[in-house]
Design a protein around this motif. Structure first.
Motif, PDB file in Angstrom:
ATOM      1  N   GLY A  20      11.367   8.097  -1.771  1.00  0.00           N
ATOM      2  CA  GLY A  20      10.247   7.823  -0.875  1.00  0.00           C
ATOM      3  C   GLY A  20       9.230   8.944  -0.863  1.00  0.00           C
ATOM      4  O   GLY A  20       8.015   8.702  -0.894  1.00  0.00           O
ATOM      5  N   ALA A  21       9.704  10.182  -0.849  1.00  0.00           N
ATOM      6  CA  ALA A  21       8.790  11.328  -0.870  1.00  0.00           C
ATOM      7  C   ALA A  21       8.006  11.366  -2.183  1.00  0.00           C
ATOM      8  O   ALA A  21       6.799  11.633  -2.188  1.00  0.00           O
ATOM      9  N   GLY A  22       8.684  11.080  -3.281  1.00  0.00           N
ATOM     10  CA  GLY A  22       8.005  11.047  -4.576  1.00  0.00           C
ATOM     11  C   GLY A  22       6.938   9.970  -4.635  1.00  0.00           C
ATOM     12  O   GLY A  22       5.844  10.183  -5.167  1.00  0.00           O
ATOM     13  N   LEU A  23       7.247   8.792  -4.080  1.00  0.00           N
ATOM     14  CA  LEU A  23       6.258   7.711  -4.042  1.00  0.00           C
ATOM     15  C   LEU A  23       5.047   8.119  -3.211  1.00  0.00           C
ATOM     16  O   LEU A  23       3.902   7.871  -3.599  1.00  0.00           O
ATOM     17  N   ALA A  24       5.298   8.738  -2.067  1.00  0.00           N
ATOM     18  CA  ALA A  24       4.202   9.159  -1.191  1.00  0.00           C
ATOM     19  C   ALA A  24       3.371  10.258  -1.843  1.00  0.00           C
ATOM     20  O   ALA A  24       2.136  10.177  -1.876  1.00  0.00           O
ATOM     21  N   LEU A  25       4.029  11.276  -2.380  1.00  0.00           N
ATOM     22  CA  LEU A  25       3.305  12.389  -3.014  1.00  0.00           C
ATOM     23  C   LEU A  25       2.547  11.927  -4.258  1.00  0.00           C
ATOM     24  O   LEU A  25       1.478  12.448  -4.565  1.00  0.00           O
ATOM     25  N   GLY A  26       3.104  10.955  -4.964  1.00  0.00           N
ATOM     26  CA  GLY A  26       2.459  10.456  -6.174  1.00  0.00           C
ATOM     27  C   GLY A  26       1.317   9.494  -5.917  1.00  0.00           C
ATOM     28  O   GLY A  26       0.606   9.117  -6.840  1.00  0.00           O
ATOM     29  N   GLY A  27       1.142   9.058  -4.686  1.00  0.00           N
ATOM     30  CA  GLY A  27       0.051   8.153  -4.357  1.00  0.00           C
ATOM     31  C   GLY A  27       0.406   6.681  -4.433  1.00  0.00           C
ATOM     32  O   GLY A  27      -0.455   5.824  -4.266  1.00  0.00           O
ATOM     33  N   MET A  28       1.679   6.369  -4.681  1.00  0.00           N
ATOM     34  CA  MET A  28       2.082   4.962  -4.810  1.00  0.00           C
ATOM     35  C   MET A  28       2.071   4.219  -3.476  1.00  0.00           C
ATOM     36  O   MET A  28       2.140   2.999  -3.459  1.00  0.00           O
ATOM     37  N   THR A  29       1.987   4.926  -2.366  1.00  0.00           N
ATOM     38  CA  THR A  29       1.941   4.262  -1.059  1.00  0.00           C
ATOM     39  C   THR A  29       0.510   4.023  -0.588  1.00  0.00           C
ATOM     40  O   THR A  29       0.303   3.529   0.511  1.00  0.00           O
ATOM     41  N   ASP A  30      -0.455   4.348  -1.430  1.00  0.00           N
ATOM     42  CA  ASP A  30      -1.872   4.147  -1.108  1.00  0.00           C
ATOM     43  C   ASP A  30      -2.367   2.887  -1.819  1.00  0.00           C
ATOM     44  O   ASP A  30      -2.620   2.917  -3.030  1.00  0.00           O
ATOM     45  N   PRO A  31      -2.495   1.760  -1.091  1.00  0.00           N
ATOM     46  CA  PRO A  31      -2.900   0.514  -1.734  1.00  0.00           C
ATOM     47  C   PRO A  31      -4.221   0.608  -2.493  1.00  0.00           C
ATOM     48  O   PRO A  31      -4.378  -0.001  -3.551  1.00  0.00           O
ATOM     49  N   ALA A  32      -5.164   1.395  -1.998  1.00  0.00           N
ATOM     50  CA  ALA A  32      -6.454   1.530  -2.691  1.00  0.00           C
ATOM     51  C   ALA A  32      -6.266   2.188  -4.055  1.00  0.00           C
ATOM     52  O   ALA A  32      -6.872   1.780  -5.051  1.00  0.00           O
ATOM     53  N   ARG A  33      -5.416   3.188  -4.108  1.00  0.00           N
ATOM     54  CA  ARG A  33      -5.150   3.868  -5.389  1.00  0.00           C
ATOM     55  C   ARG A  33      -4.431   2.933  -6.356  1.00  0.00           C
ATOM     56  O   ARG A  33      -4.728   2.898  -7.552  1.00  0.00           O
ATOM     57  N   VAL A  34      -3.472   2.146  -5.850  1.00  0.00           N
ATOM     58  CA  VAL A  34      -2.744   1.207  -6.703  1.00  0.00           C
ATOM     59  C   VAL A  34      -3.703   0.154  -7.255  1.00  0.00           C
ATOM     60  O   VAL A  34      -3.678  -0.159  -8.450  1.00  0.00           O
ATOM     61  N   ARG A  35      -4.561  -0.397  -6.395  1.00  0.00           N
ATOM     62  CA  ARG A  35      -5.529  -1.399  -6.862  1.00  0.00           C
ATOM     63  C   ARG A  35      -6.479  -0.781  -7.893  1.00  0.00           C
ATOM     64  O   ARG A  35      -6.851  -1.428  -8.870  1.00  0.00           O
ATOM     65  N   GLY A 109       9.391  -0.683  -3.038  1.00  0.00           N
ATOM     66  CA  GLY A 109       9.690   0.728  -2.756  1.00  0.00           C
ATOM     67  C   GLY A 109       8.571   1.431  -2.011  1.00  0.00           C
ATOM     68  O   GLY A 109       8.774   1.983  -0.927  1.00  0.00           O
ATOM     69  N   PRO A 110       7.365   1.433  -2.569  1.00  0.00           N
ATOM     70  CA  PRO A 110       6.249   2.063  -1.860  1.00  0.00           C
ATOM     71  C   PRO A 110       5.937   1.394  -0.521  1.00  0.00           C
ATOM     72  O   PRO A 110       5.502   2.061   0.416  1.00  0.00           O
ATOM     73  N   GLY A 111       6.162   0.090  -0.415  1.00  0.00           N
ATOM     74  CA  GLY A 111       5.917  -0.597   0.859  1.00  0.00           C
ATOM     75  C   GLY A 111       6.811  -0.059   1.963  1.00  0.00           C
ATOM     76  O   GLY A 111       6.360   0.191   3.083  1.00  0.00           O
ATOM     77  N   ILE A 112       8.073   0.145   1.634  1.00  0.00           N
ATOM     78  CA  ILE A 112       9.014   0.683   2.630  1.00  0.00           C
ATOM     79  C   ILE A 112       8.676   2.151   2.923  1.00  0.00           C
ATOM     80  O   ILE A 112       8.689   2.579   4.078  1.00  0.00           O
ATOM     81  N   ALA A 113       8.349   2.919   1.878  1.00  0.00           N
ATOM     82  CA  ALA A 113       7.961   4.320   2.097  1.00  0.00           C
ATOM     83  C   ALA A 113       6.689   4.407   2.940  1.00  0.00           C
ATOM     84  O   ALA A 113       6.539   5.306   3.760  1.00  0.00           O
ATOM     85  N   ALA A 114       5.770   3.458   2.759  1.00  0.00           N
ATOM     86  CA  ALA A 114       4.508   3.461   3.505  1.00  0.00           C
ATOM     87  C   ALA A 114       4.720   3.184   4.987  1.00  0.00           C
ATOM     88  O   ALA A 114       3.834   3.456   5.800  1.00  0.00           O
ATOM     89  N   LEU A 115       5.886   2.655   5.359  1.00  0.00           N
ATOM     90  CA  LEU A 115       6.172   2.437   6.781  1.00  0.00           C
ATOM     91  C   LEU A 115       6.077   3.738   7.574  1.00  0.00           C
ATOM     92  O   LEU A 115       5.752   3.725   8.752  1.00  0.00           O
ATOM     93  N   VAL A 116       6.349   4.860   6.928  1.00  0.00           N
ATOM     94  CA  VAL A 116       6.277   6.159   7.590  1.00  0.00           C
ATOM     95  C   VAL A 116       4.832   6.629   7.696  1.00  0.00           C
ATOM     96  O   VAL A 116       4.446   7.253   8.674  1.00  0.00           O
ATOM     97  N   ILE A 117       4.005   6.303   6.686  1.00  0.00           N
ATOM     98  CA  ILE A 117       2.642   6.821   6.615  1.00  0.00           C
ATOM     99  C   ILE A 117       1.648   5.930   7.353  1.00  0.00           C
ATOM    100  O   ILE A 117       0.825   6.410   8.117  1.00  0.00           O
ATOM    101  N   GLU A 118       1.700   4.631   7.085  1.00  0.00           N
ATOM    102  CA  GLU A 118       0.803   3.660   7.718  1.00  0.00           C
ATOM    103  C   GLU A 118       1.640   2.498   8.230  1.00  0.00           C
ATOM    104  O   GLU A 118       1.681   1.433   7.615  1.00  0.00           O
ATOM    105  N   PRO A 119       2.332   2.673   9.348  1.00  0.00           N
ATOM    106  CA  PRO A 119       3.314   1.687   9.800  1.00  0.00           C
ATOM    107  C   PRO A 119       2.766   0.271  10.003  1.00  0.00           C
ATOM    108  O   PRO A 119       3.423  -0.686   9.616  1.00  0.00           O
ATOM    109  N   LEU A 120       1.594   0.127  10.563  1.00  0.00           N
ATOM    110  CA  LEU A 120       1.093  -1.207  10.888  1.00  0.00           C
ATOM    111  C   LEU A 120       0.806  -2.032   9.640  1.00  0.00           C
ATOM    112  O   LEU A 120       1.317  -3.139   9.487  1.00  0.00           O
ATOM    113  N   SER A 121       0.000  -1.501   8.724  1.00  0.00           N
ATOM    114  CA  SER A 121      -0.329  -2.279   7.526  1.00  0.00           C
ATOM    115  C   SER A 121       0.887  -2.453   6.631  1.00  0.00           C
ATOM    116  O   SER A 121       1.082  -3.511   6.031  1.00  0.00           O
ATOM    117  N   ALA A 122       1.738  -1.435   6.523  1.00  0.00           N
ATOM    118  CA  ALA A 122       2.933  -1.554   5.695  1.00  0.00           C
ATOM    119  C   ALA A 122       3.916  -2.547   6.305  1.00  0.00           C
ATOM    120  O   ALA A 122       4.604  -3.269   5.577  1.00  0.00           O
TER     121      ALA A 122
END
Length: 143
Positions: A20-35, A109-122
């Motif tokens: 989860g930390a790797g996904l967050a640090l790598g930017g995989m939890t940022d939907p704008a970056r993924v798109r 994976g990033p969706g679950i990790a994003a629950l910590v960063i942006e709980p509502l949208s995730a």
């Protein structure tokens, strides 16, 4: 009844936190970056290619090391997938995964990790994902 934390559970917890930390640090939890990464013919953002490349390298090393091991470090046997065939179910599932990833900018994976960063949208994504998983179990006899 309280249960002790087993070594397998502790290893799973540490691996999950690192993942989860790797996904967050790598930017995989940022939907704008993924798109942006998926937008090959528009404003393409190649930064996630390095995240994926790093993951592929780690997994390639694991596939090279695993056959040389007698048994796993923290359990009795390896639980590796046995199926190698490409089925319509697999192709349809991969297609649905890709469409969902492109629309939401998140995958499980990033969706679950994003629950910590942006709980509502995730939470909207994770809830929808769970509904889809339940529907598959309800409507497919071999799921």
């Amino acid at each position: 009844m309280r249960q002790r934390l087993t070594s397998e559970a502790l290893v799973a917890l540490v691996a999950g936190v690192l993942f989860g930390a790797g996904l967050a640090l790598g930017g995989m939890t940022d939907p704008a970056r993924v798109r942006g990464f998926l937008d090959l013919f528009g404003n393409w953002d190649p930064t996630l290619a390095f995240v994926m490349g790093g993951a592929v390298l780690v997994m390639a090393m694991a596939w090279l090391i695993q056959p040389r091991m007698i048994r796993p470090l923290f359990t009795d046997v390896f639980n590796l997938p046995k199926a190698r065939d490409i089925t319509p179910r697999l192709v349809i599932g991969a297609g649905l995964f890709g469409v969902g990833w492109g629309l939401a900018g998140l995958c499980p994976g990033p969706g679950i990790a994003a629950l910590v960063i942006e709980p509502l949208s995730a939470a909207v994504f994770v809830a929808t994902m769970l509904v889809g998983m339940v529907l598959v179990r309800l409507f497919e006899k071999d799921a």
